[in-house]
Write a protein that holds these residues in place. Structure first.
Motif, PDB file in Angstrom:
ATOM      1  N   GLU A  32       7.150   9.877  -1.873  1.00  0.00           N
ATOM      2  CA  GLU A  32       8.405   9.379  -2.203  1.00  0.00           C
ATOM      3  C   GLU A  32       9.207   8.815  -1.087  1.00  0.00           C
ATOM      4  N   VAL A  33       9.129   9.383  -0.114  1.00  0.00           N
ATOM      5  CA  VAL A  33      10.102   8.696   0.823  1.00  0.00           C
ATOM      6  C   VAL A  33       9.393   7.391   0.913  1.00  0.00           C
ATOM      7  N   TYR A  34       8.246   6.905   1.243  1.00  0.00           N
ATOM      8  CA  TYR A  34       8.052   5.759   1.513  1.00  0.00           C
ATOM      9  C   TYR A  34       8.403   4.740   0.247  1.00  0.00           C
ATOM     10  N   LEU A  35       8.202   5.252  -0.902  1.00  0.00           N
ATOM     11  CA  LEU A  35       8.633   4.404  -2.080  1.00  0.00           C
ATOM     12  C   LEU A  35       9.983   4.193  -2.146  1.00  0.00           C
ATOM     13  N   GLU A  36      10.845   5.166  -1.709  1.00  0.00           N
ATOM     14  CA  GLU A  36      12.399   4.922  -1.645  1.00  0.00           C
ATOM     15  C   GLU A  36      12.905   3.695  -0.923  1.00  0.00           C
ATOM     16  N   VAL A  37      12.127   3.842   0.495  1.00  0.00           N
ATOM     17  CA  VAL A  37      12.379   2.934   1.294  1.00  0.00           C
ATOM     18  C   VAL A  37      12.088   1.563   0.959  1.00  0.00           C
ATOM     19  N   LEU A  38      10.708   1.481   0.441  1.00  0.00           N
ATOM     20  CA  LEU A  38       9.939   0.023   0.103  1.00  0.00           C
ATOM     21  C   LEU A  38      10.822  -0.452  -0.900  1.00  0.00           C
ATOM     22  N   LYS A  39      11.365  -0.036  -1.958  1.00  0.00           N
ATOM     23  CA  LYS A  39      11.898  -0.381  -3.139  1.00  0.00           C
ATOM     24  C   LYS A  39      13.244  -1.101  -2.714  1.00  0.00           C
ATOM     25  N   LYS A  40      13.759  -0.974  -1.822  1.00  0.00           N
ATOM     26  CA  LYS A  40      15.077  -1.741  -1.228  1.00  0.00           C
ATOM     27  C   LYS A  40      14.921  -2.551  -0.617  1.00  0.00           C
ATOM     28  N   SER A  41      13.592  -3.203  -0.306  1.00  0.00           N
ATOM     29  CA  SER A  41      13.375  -4.326   0.520  1.00  0.00           C
ATOM     30  C   SER A  41      12.522  -5.433  -0.467  1.00  0.00           C
ATOM     31  N   PRO A  42      12.927  -6.748  -0.227  1.00  0.00           N
ATOM     32  CA  PRO A  42      12.166  -7.621  -0.866  1.00  0.00           C
ATOM     33  C   PRO A  42      10.661  -8.024  -0.571  1.00  0.00           C
ATOM     34  N   ILE A  43      10.493  -7.560   0.575  1.00  0.00           N
ATOM     35  CA  ILE A  43       8.998  -7.979   1.240  1.00  0.00           C
ATOM     36  C   ILE A  43       7.929  -7.090   0.477  1.00  0.00           C
ATOM     37  N   THR A  44       6.805  -7.836   0.353  1.00  0.00           N
ATOM     38  CA  THR A  44       5.830  -7.329  -0.248  1.00  0.00           C
ATOM     39  C   THR A  44       5.027  -6.697   0.962  1.00  0.00           C
ATOM     40  N   CYS A  45       4.588  -5.305   0.734  1.00  0.00           N
ATOM     41  CA  CYS A  45       3.876  -4.663   1.918  1.00  0.00           C
ATOM     42  C   CYS A  45       2.777  -3.617   1.375  1.00  0.00           C
ATOM     43  N   ALA A  46       1.575  -4.026   1.582  1.00  0.00           N
ATOM     44  CA  ALA A  46       0.375  -3.262   1.181  1.00  0.00           C
ATOM     45  C   ALA A  46       0.470  -1.802   1.724  1.00  0.00           C
ATOM     46  N   THR A  47       0.004  -0.765   1.143  1.00  0.00           N
ATOM     47  CA  THR A  47      -0.187   0.406   1.592  1.00  0.00           C
ATOM     48  C   THR A  47      -1.574   0.953   1.511  1.00  0.00           C
ATOM     49  N   PRO A  48      -2.650   0.534   2.100  1.00  0.00           N
ATOM     50  CA  PRO A  48      -3.933   0.570   1.882  1.00  0.00           C
ATOM     51  C   PRO A  48      -4.636   2.033   2.435  1.00  0.00           C
ATOM     52  N   ASP A  49      -5.291   2.646   1.646  1.00  0.00           N
ATOM     53  CA  ASP A  49      -5.662   3.962   1.747  1.00  0.00           C
ATOM     54  C   ASP A  49      -6.889   3.886   2.722  1.00  0.00           C
ATOM     55  N   ALA A  50      -6.575   3.357   4.039  1.00  0.00           N
ATOM     56  CA  ALA A  50      -7.392   3.290   5.036  1.00  0.00           C
ATOM     57  C   ALA A  50      -7.111   4.009   6.247  1.00  0.00           C
ATOM     58  N   PRO A  51      -8.004   4.559   7.143  1.00  0.00           N
ATOM     59  CA  PRO A  51      -7.672   5.278   8.029  1.00  0.00           C
ATOM     60  C   PRO A  51      -6.734   4.579   9.167  1.00  0.00           C
ATOM     61  N   PHE A  52      -6.081   5.529   9.911  1.00  0.00           N
ATOM     62  CA  PHE A  52      -5.129   4.749  10.781  1.00  0.00           C
ATOM     63  C   PHE A  52      -5.892   4.033  11.799  1.00  0.00           C
ATOM     64  N   TYR A  53      -6.870   4.326  12.341  1.00  0.00           N
ATOM     65  CA  TYR A  53      -7.403   3.601  13.554  1.00  0.00           C
ATOM     66  C   TYR A  53      -8.064   2.327  12.964  1.00  0.00           C
ATOM     67  N   GLU A  54      -8.594   2.419  11.894  1.00  0.00           N
ATOM     68  CA  GLU A  54      -9.192   1.140  11.246  1.00  0.00           C
ATOM     69  C   GLU A  54      -8.056   0.269  10.850  1.00  0.00           C
ATOM     70  N   LEU A  55      -7.226   0.842  10.329  1.00  0.00           N
ATOM     71  CA  LEU A  55      -5.818  -0.093  10.000  1.00  0.00           C
ATOM     72  C   LEU A  55      -5.307  -0.959  11.151  1.00  0.00           C
TER      73      LEU A  55
END
Length: 379
Positions: free
Chosen positions: A234-257
Motif C-alpha cells: 500500500e505504500v507503493y500504491l499511495e505514492v504511485l497514485k499521486k503521479s501521472p506516470i505509468t510505471c509497471a511493477t513486474p513480479d520479477a526477481p530484483f537482479y533480473e529486473l
C-alpha cells in the motif's frame, strides 16, 4: 565439533549476508546451534531468531529517536540472551550503531568477530578504539579496509565482497526483456527506491517526477518499479497514485529486473553496488531528514556517497543528494546519458573495474573458514 554461534543482523542486507555465512558455517560445523537477531533469511537458514530488527530498521536520526525505547529494550534483552545462551562466539554483521555499543558491553563474556566493517574510513576514526579493545577480528569486504585496520593495530582479514556470491549468473538482457514484457524499441528505466518505507516515501516521488520529465523529452521510455518485500504494497500504491506516470511493477526477481533495464535511478545503499556489478548504468539518489543530513555532512570524511565512486576514486556515477536531487537536473543528465552510447559504455567499463577490485567469489566461505579456524583453536 558442536558449537553455539550467536549472530546479530539488524538490517535486511545484513540478514541476507548472515544467511549466506550460516550456510557455509553449517558445512564446517554441521552440529552447531545458531541463534541471535536477524530476519526471515537467517531464520530460513536455521537460526533461532529472538528479535527481528529488520522490520524496524531506522533511516536517519529521527527514526532512531522515534524507536528509541524499542531499540533500548531489544539491546538490553540481547545482552541478557548472550549471557543466558553462553555462545562460543558472537558474529556481528554491519550496523555499528547497535553492534559497537553491544561490543563494549559483552566482549568480556564472548569473543566477537565482526563481519562487514563499519565504514570508519568514511566517518573518521572516532570509534576505532572500540573495535581495537572489544573485537577479536574484523572480516572485511573491501580491499582497502584490511590496511586501514592493521595500521590501527586491529586484526583484519579481507574475505572479498559477499555480493559477488549473492548475484547469480543471469540470462541475457534480451531474454529477460522478453520475459518481463518490455516492448521492442523502448528504453527501459528502472526505479529502485530502497528497502525501507521511509526511503520509499521520501525518494520514490522524486524518481517519479524525474521519470515524468524524462518521458516528456524521450517518449520512447518506459518505467519499471522494483518493490521491496520489506515495504508494504500500500505504500507503493499511495505514492504511485499521486503521479501521472505509468510505471509497471513486474513480479520479477530484483537482479533480473536490474539487468533488463537500459538505465536506472537507484537509492543510495547496497543496491547501487549490485546495479554496478550487474552492469546497468545508473544514477545515485539520496534524500534524508534535514538534521540527519546536517550532522552527516559534518562527520563524513570521504568525497563521494556511492561505494562505486569511492572504489574507483572518481565520480563515475552521478550523485544527486539532498538539495541537489532536483528532478530537472536528474532528467537532464539522464537524457544526455541515454542519448549517448559512448557515455553508457564508459560507465559499464568502469563497473567492470569495480568487480575486479572486489576480488573473487567466496566471501562467505572464506569468512566461515576464518571463524572455523578460530573455534578449532579454541577447543
Amino acid at each position: 565439533m558442536a558449537k553455539k554461534i550467536f549472530l546479530i543482523a539488524c538490517e535486511a542486507s545484513a540478514d541476507l549476508h548472515g544467511a549466506h555465512l550460516i550456510h557455509q558455517l553449517q558445512k564446517l560445523l554441521p552440529e552447531s546451534d545458531f541463534c541471535g537477531l536477524g530476519g526471515a533469511q537467517m531464520q530460513t537458514a536455521g537460526v533461532r531468531i529472538f528479535h527481528d530488527l529488520t522490520r524496524i530498521s531506522a533511516l536517519g536520526l529521527g527514526d532512531v529517536l522515534r524507536n528509541y525505547l524499542t531499540y533500548r529494550k531489544i539491546f538490553h534483552d540481547t545482552i541478557r540472551l548472550i549471557q543466558k545462551e553462553k555462545p562460543d562466539i558472537l558474529i556481528t554483521i554491519d550496523s555499528p550503531a547497535f553492534n559497537l555499543r553491544l561490543a563494549k558491553k559483552i566482549s568480556k563474556t564472548v569473543p566477537i568477530f565482526y563481519f562487514i566493517s563499519p565504514q570508519l574510513w568514511a566517518w573518521g576514526k572516532r570509534r576505532i578504539h572500540i573495535i581495537k579493545n572489544h573485537v577479536r577480528e574484523m572480516l572485511v569486504i573491501l580491499p582497502f579496509e584490511k590496511d586501514f585496520y592493521e595500521k590501527e593495530g586491529v586484526s583484519a582479514k579481507f574475505v572479498g565482497h559477499p555480493l559477488l556470491d549473492s548475484i547469480p549468473e543471469l540470462p541475457s538482457a534480451s531474454s529477460l526483456r522478453k520475459k518481463i514484457g518490455i516492448p521492442e524499441g523502448k528504453k527501459a528505466i528502472g526505479l529502485f527506491s530502497g528497502s525501507r518505507e521511509k526511503e520509499v516515501r521520501r525518494i520514490l516521488p522524486l524518481m517519479l517526477k524525474s521519470a515524468e520529465l524524462i518521458q516528456k523529452e524521450m517518449p520512447d521510455t518506459v518505467f519499471f518499479l522494483s518493490r521491496s518485500p520489506n515495504v508494504r504494497a500500500e505504500v507503493y500504491l499511495e505514492v504511485l497514485k499521486k503521479s501521472p506516470i505509468t510505471c509497471a511493477t513486474p513480479d520479477a526477481p530484483f537482479y533480473e529486473l536490474v539487468k533488463s533495464m537500459d538505465f536506472a535511478l537507484v537509492t543510495s545503499g547496497t543496491a547501487t553496488l549490485e546495479t554496478a556489478l550487474i552492469g546497468t548504468p545508473f544514477f545515485l539518489l539520496y534524500k534524508t531528514g534535514a538534521l540527519t543530513y546536517f550532522l552527516g555532512k559534518r562527520l563524513v570524511k570521504v568525497p563521494y556517497l556511492g561505494l562505486v565512486n569511492l572504489l574507483l576514486g572518481d565520480k563515475v556515477v552521478p550523485e544527486f543528494i539532498q538539495r541537489d536531487a532536483a528532478p530537472e537536473a536528474i532528467a537532464r543528465e539522464a537524457k544526455a546519458l541515454l542519448s549517448n552510447p559512448e557515455i553508457q559504455m564508459r560507465m559499464k567499463d568502469a563497473f567492470q573495474r569495480v568487480r575486479e577490485k572486489l576480488g573473487e567469489r567466496g566471501a562467505s566461505e572464506r569468512a566461515a573458514e576464518e571463524i572455523f579456524r578460530y573455534l578449532s583453536q579454541k577447543q
